[in-house]
Design a protein around this motif. Structure first.
Motif, PDB file in Angstrom:
ATOM      1  N   MET A 146       0.867  -1.184   0.000  1.00 61.87           N
ATOM      2  CA  MET A 146       0.000   0.000   0.000  1.00 61.87           C
ATOM      3  C   MET A 146       0.901   1.230   0.000  1.00 61.87           C
ATOM      4  O   MET A 146       1.772   1.379   0.861  1.00 61.87           O
ATOM      5  N   ASN A 147       0.702   2.074  -0.968  1.00 70.74           N
ATOM      6  CA  ASN A 147       1.463   3.329  -1.035  1.00 70.74           C
ATOM      7  C   ASN A 147       0.491   4.480  -0.887  1.00 70.74           C
ATOM      8  O   ASN A 147      -0.546   4.505  -1.556  1.00 70.74           O
ATOM      9  N   THR A 148       0.814   5.394  -0.006  1.00 75.11           N
ATOM     10  CA  THR A 148      -0.048   6.565   0.126  1.00 75.11           C
ATOM     11  C   THR A 148       0.798   7.811  -0.078  1.00 75.11           C
ATOM     12  O   THR A 148       1.974   7.846   0.283  1.00 75.11           O
ATOM     13  N   SER A 149       0.185   8.794  -0.661  1.00 73.84           N
ATOM     14  CA  SER A 149       0.859  10.088  -0.768  1.00 73.84           C
ATOM     15  C   SER A 149      -0.183  11.172  -0.589  1.00 73.84           C
ATOM     16  O   SER A 149      -1.252  11.115  -1.195  1.00 73.84           O
ATOM     17  N   SER A 150       0.122  12.100   0.291  1.00 70.52           N
ATOM     18  CA  SER A 150      -0.848  13.166   0.551  1.00 70.52           C
ATOM     19  C   SER A 150      -0.353  14.464  -0.055  1.00 70.52           C
ATOM     20  O   SER A 150       0.809  14.567  -0.458  1.00 70.52           O
ATOM     21  N   PHE A 151      -1.234  15.462  -0.080  1.00 73.85           N
ATOM     22  CA  PHE A 151      -0.908  16.721  -0.749  1.00 73.85           C
ATOM     23  C   PHE A 151       0.268  17.439  -0.065  1.00 73.85           C
ATOM     24  O   PHE A 151       0.981  18.203  -0.671  1.00 73.85           O
ATOM     25  N   ASP A 152       0.473  17.151   1.236  1.00 74.47           N
ATOM     26  CA  ASP A 152       1.552  17.859   1.941  1.00 74.47           C
ATOM     27  C   ASP A 152       2.884  17.097   1.877  1.00 74.47           C
ATOM     28  O   ASP A 152       3.804  17.358   2.645  1.00 74.47           O
ATOM     29  N   GLY A 153       2.972  16.166   0.962  1.00 77.91           N
ATOM     30  CA  GLY A 153       4.261  15.510   0.708  1.00 77.91           C
ATOM     31  C   GLY A 153       4.549  14.300   1.570  1.00 77.91           C
ATOM     32  O   GLY A 153       5.675  13.817   1.617  1.00 77.91           O
ATOM     33  N   ARG A 154       3.549  13.797   2.287  1.00 78.49           N
ATOM     34  CA  ARG A 154       3.757  12.634   3.142  1.00 78.49           C
ATOM     35  C   ARG A 154       3.649  11.368   2.293  1.00 78.49           C
ATOM     36  O   ARG A 154       2.655  11.174   1.602  1.00 78.49           O
ATOM     37  N   GLU A 155       4.663  10.536   2.321  1.00 73.63           N
ATOM     38  CA  GLU A 155       4.636   9.296   1.541  1.00 73.63           C
ATOM     39  C   GLU A 155       4.875   8.104   2.464  1.00 73.63           C
ATOM     40  O   GLU A 155       5.835   8.104   3.232  1.00 73.63           O
ATOM     41  N   VAL A 156       4.013   7.148   2.383  1.00 64.96           N
ATOM     42  CA  VAL A 156       4.148   5.953   3.216  1.00 64.96           C
ATOM     43  C   VAL A 156       3.978   4.717   2.329  1.00 64.96           C
ATOM     44  O   VAL A 156       3.064   4.652   1.508  1.00 64.96           O
ATOM     45  N   LYS A 157       4.883   3.781   2.516  1.00 65.16           N
ATOM     46  CA  LYS A 157       4.769   2.521   1.775  1.00 65.16           C
ATOM     47  C   LYS A 157       4.663   1.393   2.793  1.00 65.16           C
ATOM     48  O   LYS A 157       5.490   1.302   3.710  1.00 65.16           O
ATOM     49  N   ALA A 158       3.658   0.556   2.638  1.00 65.51           N
ATOM     50  CA  ALA A 158       3.470  -0.561   3.568  1.00 65.51           C
ATOM     51  C   ALA A 158       3.577  -1.880   2.814  1.00 65.51           C
ATOM     52  O   ALA A 158       2.921  -2.063   1.792  1.00 65.51           O
ATOM     53  N   LEU A 159       4.437  -2.768   3.324  1.00 63.68           N
ATOM     54  CA  LEU A 159       4.552  -4.115   2.754  1.00 63.68           C
ATOM     55  C   LEU A 159       3.945  -5.071   3.771  1.00 63.68           C
ATOM     56  O   LEU A 159       4.343  -5.055   4.946  1.00 63.68           O
ATOM     57  N   ILE A 160       2.993  -5.863   3.330  1.00 62.56           N
ATOM     58  CA  ILE A 160       2.238  -6.675   4.296  1.00 62.56           C
ATOM     59  C   ILE A 160       2.450  -8.167   4.055  1.00 62.56           C
ATOM     60  O   ILE A 160       2.344  -8.648   2.923  1.00 62.56           O
ATOM     61  N   GLU A 161       2.771  -8.879   5.165  1.00 62.20           N
ATOM     62  CA  GLU A 161       2.875 -10.339   5.120  1.00 62.20           C
ATOM     63  C   GLU A 161       1.712 -10.921   5.921  1.00 62.20           C
ATOM     64  O   GLU A 161       1.321 -10.336   6.935  1.00 62.20           O
ATOM     65  N   TYR A 162       1.213 -12.060   5.463  1.00 60.62           N
ATOM     66  CA  TYR A 162       0.019 -12.624   6.100  1.00 60.62           C
ATOM     67  C   TYR A 162       0.255 -14.022   6.658  1.00 60.62           C
ATOM     68  O   TYR A 162       1.144 -14.749   6.227  1.00 60.62           O
ATOM     69  N   GLY A 163      -0.606 -14.360   7.592  1.00 58.00           N
ATOM     70  CA  GLY A 163      -0.674 -15.728   8.101  1.00 58.00           C
ATOM     71  C   GLY A 163      -2.150 -16.108   8.162  1.00 58.00           C
ATOM     72  O   GLY A 163      -3.012 -15.212   8.093  1.00 58.00           O
ATOM     73  N   ASN A 164      -2.418 -17.388   8.314  1.00 56.83           N
ATOM     74  CA  ASN A 164      -3.821 -17.787   8.339  1.00 56.83           C
ATOM     75  C   ASN A 164      -4.281 -18.041   9.777  1.00 56.83           C
ATOM     76  O   ASN A 164      -3.682 -18.812  10.503  1.00 56.83           O
TER      77      ASN A 164
END
Lengths: 235, 280
Positions: A146-164
């Motif tokens: 998940m990559n987010t970027s907001s108008f004020d220059g905030r950038e966050v990248k999330a890498l997600i691992e799963y389990g059952n």
């Protein structure tokens, strides 16, 4: 000349079915995500947060997270607990197709699986509105990135691992990469002893989840407790 | 030792000695009550930049946080309260007309000035300890305990100090604050030996502290080059005990510079007192 113009006018219409189809596929992907978790009524999980963020000197933090989708969350911790706002919690219901304009960016393979990249633009533009780019595993219906970027220059990248856990794929680890613009509020900048101009802060936050308890029948009451002297947050 | 206790007795017999204690008690307790009443607003304001990126849970506004906040706010004002007594301790003898009586008695001027200086330091120490107690005890009673979050104004920075480490760090921070205030007390003490009224040393000390603080905080290159030579630059070294990791080298340097200032000022004061003409 007129013929050429007429031909050009037809071009968008020739491509529009493809565009519509792509948009529909994006919406279908989001639908499938929500459908996958429709049986998830609530869960509790132990959370450990490890910070490796420039200027953020904190030891690992532990807490118990109570979640009742779509919008109830509570953190229980004996000590102070910081959780990144963007990507710090897993909520499959936050991407409602009615709330976003969905655009299919591309199809690709991610760790040997078929994925699609979707761009989600909020329909209602709020002050802190931001675009999301999701990489969704279409085989297992999971958000992998998940990559987010907001108008004020905030950038966050999330890498997600799963389990059952109890028939649900839930995150076991979220790796967040932060690149945020830090600027002090005006009142502090005006009177602060050594105010500095805005700067970019980068870093990584590792969030690990363990000891899931799924659909245990959490009462709404436990999400209502709130002490006015304490800071809290919503998912 | 007798001279020292005599000086202590004289100091604590004056009503102005208690102004500092009264002021601290009033301001600190008032601040704590107001902070308790508007806890959420204060926290949101102080943690605004951090809250943009993080959800924060737990008792952030605890007694330790309140203590650090008040110390940050009051470290500009405490020098005035110290100067109020330190600026009067020698010149007060001239004002009250007892200086001749004092200096014709058997104890040497060395002993008299040393006793007065130690009494000044005793008052300074007492005032800072009182500030600590008034901050911490009601603070913990009103807000409870917890980990300490230090947010650096003007830059992205959050330091998280676990609860178990805080009492020791606070003890060191207050000891460092006493050490810093000793330099201020020494300026007031020196000025007090030079004049024969108390107002001059009090105003003079505050003028020095304020001018140095202003110069040290001006965002111009010229003043930035002067900053290392101003003792006020090192006065806030108590804050370093609430940093992570604790910058010991910086602390030792600041403590040494302030110690040399205090010592130097005392020796100048001694020189001035030894040559004091009491015949005219």
């Amino acid at each position: 000349m007129k013929k050429i113009l007429l031909c050009l006018l037809w071009v968008p219409f020739l491509f529009s079915p493809g565009l519509l189809q792509a948009q529909e596929e994006g919406a279908r992907t989001l639908d499938a995500l929500q459908k996958k978790y429709s049986g998830l009524k609530d869960y509790t999980v132990d959370v450990n947060v490890h910070f490796d963020v420039e200027g953020f000197k904190a030891p690992d933090m532990q807490a118990k997270l109570f979640c009742k989708p779509p919008d109830k969350m509570k953190i229980e911790s004996k000590r102070i607990f910081f959780l990144p706002k963007e990507g710090g919690t897993f909520n499959p219901f936050m991407f409602n197709k009615e709330d976003f304009e969905v655009k299919l960016l591309e199809r690709l393979t991610y760790e040997g699986r078929n994925v699609v990249k979707l761009k989600l633009t909020p329909k209602k533009r709020k002050l802190n509105a931001q675009d999301f780019i999701l990489t969704v595993d279409t085989d297992r219906h999971l958000i992998r990135e998940m990559n987010t970027s907001s108008f004020d220059g905030r950038e966050v990248k999330a890498l997600i691992e799963y389990g059952n856990f109890g028939d649900f794929d839930l995150p076991t680890r979220i790796e967040l990469h932060l690149n945020v613009q830090f600027s002090e509020s005006m009142e502090i900048r005006d009177f602060g002893p050594s105010a500095q101009p805005a700067k970019r802060v980068t870093g990584r936050v590792d969030i690990t989840y363990s000891n899931y308890k799924v659909n245990v029948g959490l009462s709404d009451e436990i999400f209502k407790e709130r002490d006015s002297s304490k800071l809290g947050g919503r998912p | 030792m007798r001279l020292f206790w005599l000086e202590i007795y004289k100091t604590f017999s004056r009503w102005r000695t208690y102004i500092g204690f009264g002021f601290i008690a009033l301001v600190v307790l008032l601040t704590e009550v107001v902070m308790k009443l508007s806890a959420v607003e204060i926290l949101n304001r102080m943690m605004r930049s951090t809250q943009k990126d993080f959800l924060i849970f737990g008792n952030v506004l605890n007694g330790w946080f309140v203590t650090a906040f008040i110390m940050n706010t009051l470290h500009i004002h405490i020098p005035f309260l110290i100067a109020l007594v330190a600026g009067d301790i020698v010149s007060g003898e001239a004002t009250s007309g007892t200086v001749r009586f004092l200096l014709i008695r058997p104890p040497s001027r060395v002993k008299i000035i040393a006793a007065k200086y130690v009494a000044t330091l005793f008052y300074t120490t007492g005032l800072v300890i009182f500030l600590g107690l008034v901050c911490i005890l009601p603070g913990l009673a009103l807000f409870g305990s917890g980990d300490l979050i230090i947010h650096h104004f003007g830059r992205f920075g959050v330091v998280f100090i676990p609860e178990v480490e805080i009492p020791v760090r606070m003890l060191f921070a207050f000891m460092a604050a006493i050490w810093s205030m000793t330099a201020v007390a020494s300026i007031a003490f020196l000025l007090s030996t030079l004049v024969e009224n108390s107002i001059g040393p009090i105003i003079g000390t505050m003028a020095v502290v304020i001018v140095f603080l202003v110069i040290g905080n001006f965002p111009f290159d010229f003043f930035a080059t002067l900053k290392p030579y101003l003792f006020t630059t090192y006065m806030v070294f108590w804050q370093r005990f609430l940093d992570d990791p604790i910058p010991w080298q910086e602390i030792v340097k600041s403590a040494a510079i302030l110690g040399l200032h205090s010592l130097g000022l005392f020796f100048i004061a001694f020189g001035a007192y030894a040559r004091k003409d009491i015949k005219s």
